[in-house]
Write a protein that holds these residues in place. Structure first.
Motif, PDB file in Angstrom:
ATOM      1  N   ALA A 119       0.814  -1.216   0.000  1.00  0.00           N
ATOM      2  CA  ALA A 119       0.000   0.000   0.000  1.00  0.00           C
ATOM      3  C   ALA A 119       0.851   1.270   0.000  1.00  0.00           C
ATOM      4  N   LEU A 120       2.015   1.222   0.652  1.00  0.00           N
ATOM      5  CA  LEU A 120       2.803   2.435   0.875  1.00  0.00           C
ATOM      6  C   LEU A 120       3.848   2.715  -0.198  1.00  0.00           C
ATOM      7  N   ILE A 121       4.405   1.677  -0.799  1.00  0.00           N
ATOM      8  CA  ILE A 121       5.532   1.870  -1.710  1.00  0.00           C
ATOM      9  C   ILE A 121       5.043   2.434  -3.043  1.00  0.00           C
ATOM     10  N   PRO A 122       5.606   3.558  -3.484  1.00  0.00           N
ATOM     11  CA  PRO A 122       5.174   4.161  -4.752  1.00  0.00           C
ATOM     12  C   PRO A 122       5.384   3.218  -5.937  1.00  0.00           C
ATOM     13  N   GLN A 123       4.480   3.308  -6.879  1.00  0.00           N
ATOM     14  CA  GLN A 123       4.580   2.481  -8.087  1.00  0.00           C
ATOM     15  C   GLN A 123       5.399   3.232  -9.134  1.00  0.00           C
ATOM     16  N   GLU A 124       6.693   3.303  -8.869  1.00  0.00           N
ATOM     17  CA  GLU A 124       7.624   3.985  -9.765  1.00  0.00           C
ATOM     18  C   GLU A 124       8.433   2.957 -10.553  1.00  0.00           C
ATOM     19  N   PRO A 125       9.049   3.382 -11.659  1.00  0.00           N
ATOM     20  CA  PRO A 125       9.907   2.463 -12.415  1.00  0.00           C
ATOM     21  C   PRO A 125      11.141   2.075 -11.608  1.00  0.00           C
ATOM     22  N   PRO A 126      11.770   0.967 -11.957  1.00  0.00           N
ATOM     23  CA  PRO A 126      13.032   0.594 -11.303  1.00  0.00           C
ATOM     24  C   PRO A 126      14.081   1.690 -11.505  1.00  0.00           C
ATOM     25  N   ALA A 127      14.866   1.942 -10.476  1.00  0.00           N
ATOM     26  CA  ALA A 127      15.936   2.942 -10.540  1.00  0.00           C
ATOM     27  C   ALA A 127      17.269   2.269 -10.247  1.00  0.00           C
ATOM     28  N   LEU A 128      18.300   2.704 -10.937  1.00  0.00           N
ATOM     29  CA  LEU A 128      19.645   2.212 -10.643  1.00  0.00           C
ATOM     30  C   LEU A 128      20.099   2.839  -9.329  1.00  0.00           C
ATOM     31  N   VAL A 129      20.292   2.013  -8.306  1.00  0.00           N
ATOM     32  CA  VAL A 129      20.673   2.511  -6.985  1.00  0.00           C
ATOM     33  C   VAL A 129      22.058   1.996  -6.607  1.00  0.00           C
ATOM     34  N   HIS A 130      22.734   2.779  -5.773  1.00  0.00           N
ATOM     35  CA  HIS A 130      24.006   2.327  -5.206  1.00  0.00           C
ATOM     36  C   HIS A 130      23.763   1.124  -4.315  1.00  0.00           C
ATOM     37  N   GLY A 131      22.752   1.225  -3.452  1.00  0.00           N
ATOM     38  CA  GLY A 131      22.320   0.082  -2.669  1.00  0.00           C
ATOM     39  C   GLY A 131      22.856   0.002  -1.251  1.00  0.00           C
TER      40      GLY A 131
END
Length: 287
Positions: free
Chosen positions: A182-194
């Motif tokens: 419910a909380l996590i935005p439905q955004e495209p995958p992003a390249l993250v450092h992690g």
């Protein structure tokens, strides 16, 4: 752990195998995972990291893949990897030495802008082409179609299972997972450092932001922001500039502890019970 003489012999063999004439080699520290050295040759300087090949199989190959993925985005500096291999039971990674400088007045703005640009680098699915490590722990990157699915199945579930196997009573996470959806935005995958804590960035010799020691994936971009805010060490202007260039969805501050849960679980599983109360507090908040 090998002794200094053992490491010196290993480094000499690695240098010879890579046609490097060593002028000097000195330790830069390290911990339970890696031992780090500054290697100086007649022409250049390099960083070489060693670890136990049997304890951490594929760790440096994964680091190389991550650094190359970040480099390919073309928006933020990372050290160039020269070679990855094994020698006398040790894994090693040989890479460019970045001489840290004093941050210029516009460093924070550059960092925020470049991090936003990095996070605009996307992929078809969440995940990565291979699994890697977060600290000393394996990190799964199986392909997922939504941010919530990825965060639940590839980040939270493995760490919660590991924590329970170590004797930590964390309760039933079912409600947590439902709230993630419910909380996590439905955004495209992003390249993250992690693994973007303050020890994993530096100021390059030209004053530019540089990222090191990644745990790369295509993931919800807010994971990096959550980790940056967990232990501090990042100027407020970095976040302000990031928002100018890539605004986050409303309610970010409410979600920050949710992203920090993953990293606190990792710390619980590596360092022990000192992190259990923080983990339990976040679990209760979102359950």
């Amino acid at each position: 752990m090998r002794g200094n003489n053992d490491n010196a012999n290993i480094i000499q063999k690695i240098a010879a195998g890579n046609q490097l004439e060593v002028k000097s080699c000195r330790p830069l520290g390290g911990g339970d995972i890696n031992e780090v050295y500054l290697l100086e040759t007649a022409k250049d300087k390099f960083i070489i990291k060693l670890n136990d090949a049997s304890r951490f199989p594929g760790m440096f190959e994964a680091e190389k893949e991550g650094l190359e993925e970040l480099s390919a985005a073309g928006v933020i500096k990372v050290p160039e990897v020269k070679k990855v291999g094994e020698e006398s039971g040790a894994s090693y990674i040989l890479m460019e030495y970045i001489n840290s400088a004093k941050p210029p007045i516009d460093f924070s703005r550059k960092f925020g802008q470049q991090l936003a640009a990095l996070h605009k680098t996307t992929a078809k699915d969440f995940g990565f082409k291979s699994n890697n490590y977060i600290g000393s722990l394996p990190q799964c990157n199986t392909s997922c179609t939504t941010a919530a699915e990825f965060y639940i199945t590839q980040r939270l579930e493995p760490q919660i299972k590991m924590a329970k196997d170590k004797g930590n009573d964390l309760g039933d996470p079912s409600a947590l997972y439902k709230n993630c959806e419910a909380l996590i935005p439905q955004e495209p995958p992003a390249l993250v450092h992690g693994d973007l804590w303050s020890g994993n960035y530096m100021v390059g010799n030209r004053g530019e932001p540089c990222l090191i020691d990644p745990a790369v994936s295509y993931a919800p971009r807010e994971m990096d922001l959550g980790m940056m805010k967990l232990f501090g060490g990042f100027d407020k202007e970095i976040f302000e500039t990031y928002e100018e260039h890539f605004p986050t969805e409303a309610g970010l501050e409410e979600r920050i502890p949710l992203w920090q849960l993953y990293y606190l679980l990792v710390h619980l599983n590596i360092f022990g019970s000192g992190y259990r109360s923080q983990v339990s507090s976040i679990l209760n908040r979102y359950s």
